[in-house]
Design an enzyme around this catalytic site. Sequence first.
Site, short mmCIF file in Angstrom:
data_model
loop_
_atom_site.label_atom_id
_atom_site.label_comp_id
_atom_site.label_asym_id
_atom_site.label_seq_id
_atom_site.Cartn_x
_atom_site.Cartn_y
_atom_site.Cartn_z
N CYS A 272 -9.08 -8.65 5.69
CA CYS A 272 -9.06 -9.94 6.36
C CYS A 272 -9.26 -9.69 7.85
O CYS A 272 -9.16 -8.56 8.34
CB CYS A 272 -7.73 -10.66 6.10
SG CYS A 272 -6.30 -9.86 6.88
N HIS B 118 -2.19 -1.46 4.55
CA HIS B 118 -1.91 -0.78 3.28
C HIS B 118 -3.20 -0.26 2.67
O HIS B 118 -3.75 -0.85 1.74
CB HIS B 118 -1.21 -1.74 2.31
CG HIS B 118 0.14 -2.19 2.79
ND1 HIS B 118 1.14 -1.31 3.14
CD2 HIS B 118 0.66 -3.41 2.97
CE1 HIS B 118 2.21 -1.97 3.51
NE2 HIS B 118 1.94 -3.26 3.43
N HIS C 212 1.38 -6.45 10.27
CA HIS C 212 2.45 -7.16 9.56
C HIS C 212 3.44 -7.85 10.48
O HIS C 212 4.26 -8.64 10.03
CB HIS C 212 3.21 -6.18 8.67
CG HIS C 212 2.32 -5.44 7.73
ND1 HIS C 212 1.98 -4.11 7.90
CD2 HIS C 212 1.66 -5.85 6.63
CE1 HIS C 212 1.17 -3.74 6.94
NE2 HIS C 212 0.95 -4.78 6.15
N CYS D 23 -1.23 -9.67 13.06
CA CYS D 23 -2.24 -10.61 12.59
C CYS D 23 -1.93 -12.00 13.17
O CYS D 23 -0.78 -12.43 13.15
CB CYS D 23 -2.21 -10.66 11.06
SG CYS D 23 -3.17 -12.01 10.35
N HIS E 280 8.89 -5.83 2.16
CA HIS E 280 7.54 -5.78 2.74
C HIS E 280 7.67 -5.95 4.25
O HIS E 280 8.45 -6.77 4.73
CB HIS E 280 6.68 -6.90 2.14
CG HIS E 280 5.23 -6.81 2.51
ND1 HIS E 280 4.76 -7.23 3.73
CD2 HIS E 280 4.17 -6.33 1.82
CE1 HIS E 280 3.45 -7.04 3.77
NE2 HIS E 280 3.07 -6.48 2.62
N GLU F 104 5.91 -7.38 6.47
CA GLU F 104 5.70 -8.74 6.96
C GLU F 104 6.94 -9.60 6.73
O GLU F 104 7.35 -10.38 7.60
CB GLU F 104 4.49 -9.38 6.29
CG GLU F 104 4.24 -10.80 6.80
CD GLU F 104 3.09 -11.50 6.11
OE1 GLU F 104 3.08 -12.74 6.14
OE2 GLU F 104 2.20 -10.83 5.54
N THR G 299 1.89 -14.01 4.10
CA THR G 299 0.46 -14.37 4.19
C THR G 299 -0.41 -13.64 3.18
O THR G 299 -1.51 -14.09 2.90
CB THR G 299 -0.09 -14.10 5.61
OG1 THR G 299 -0.02 -12.69 5.88
CG2 THR G 299 0.68 -14.89 6.65
#
Length: 181
Positions: free
Chosen positions: A14, A43, A76, A98, A126, A128, A165
Amino acid sequence: MIQRVVLVAPRGFCAGVARAVALVEWALATLPHPVYVRRAIVHNRSVLARLRDAGACFVDDLGEVPAGAAVIFSAHGVAPSVRDQAARRNLRVIDATCPLVGKVHREVRRFADEGMDVILVGHAGHDEVIGTMGQAAGVQLVESVTDADRVRVANPDRVACVTQTTLSQADVAPILKRLRR
């Protein structure tokens, strides 16, 4: 006529991840080595290996970064407590968060400041999710439909929900449906 479908691996990134990788590459070309990066910038093992070979030093904790050095925050995002720690250690922060993750962080803070209960749909552990949960006290993590059944809020008319996200709409839809009930 026989057609052949070729799947490209690894898949493309992305825009937020592409931007984060580009920032590390810029730092590698511009700053003295090693270039410190907090956590995996993305990742993807092959990208991480390439960056590591070029001089990136991935660290799990800011305590591993020498005082006064530059450090890159991954795509993240991070909790405000991580930013505070970097400031206390006089680290030069290059923020590769991001933009979409940054928007979620701002929304969580805004919702909490407005007195809403905030629910985050995502995966525990995670990076994020850790960063998003650190944006405000009391954010409730929901990983599944079963978790959604356990959510308790002060006022059902004052609830906000955000999602990790990287989750697909298909993954999130059944959880959101349950939360709406």
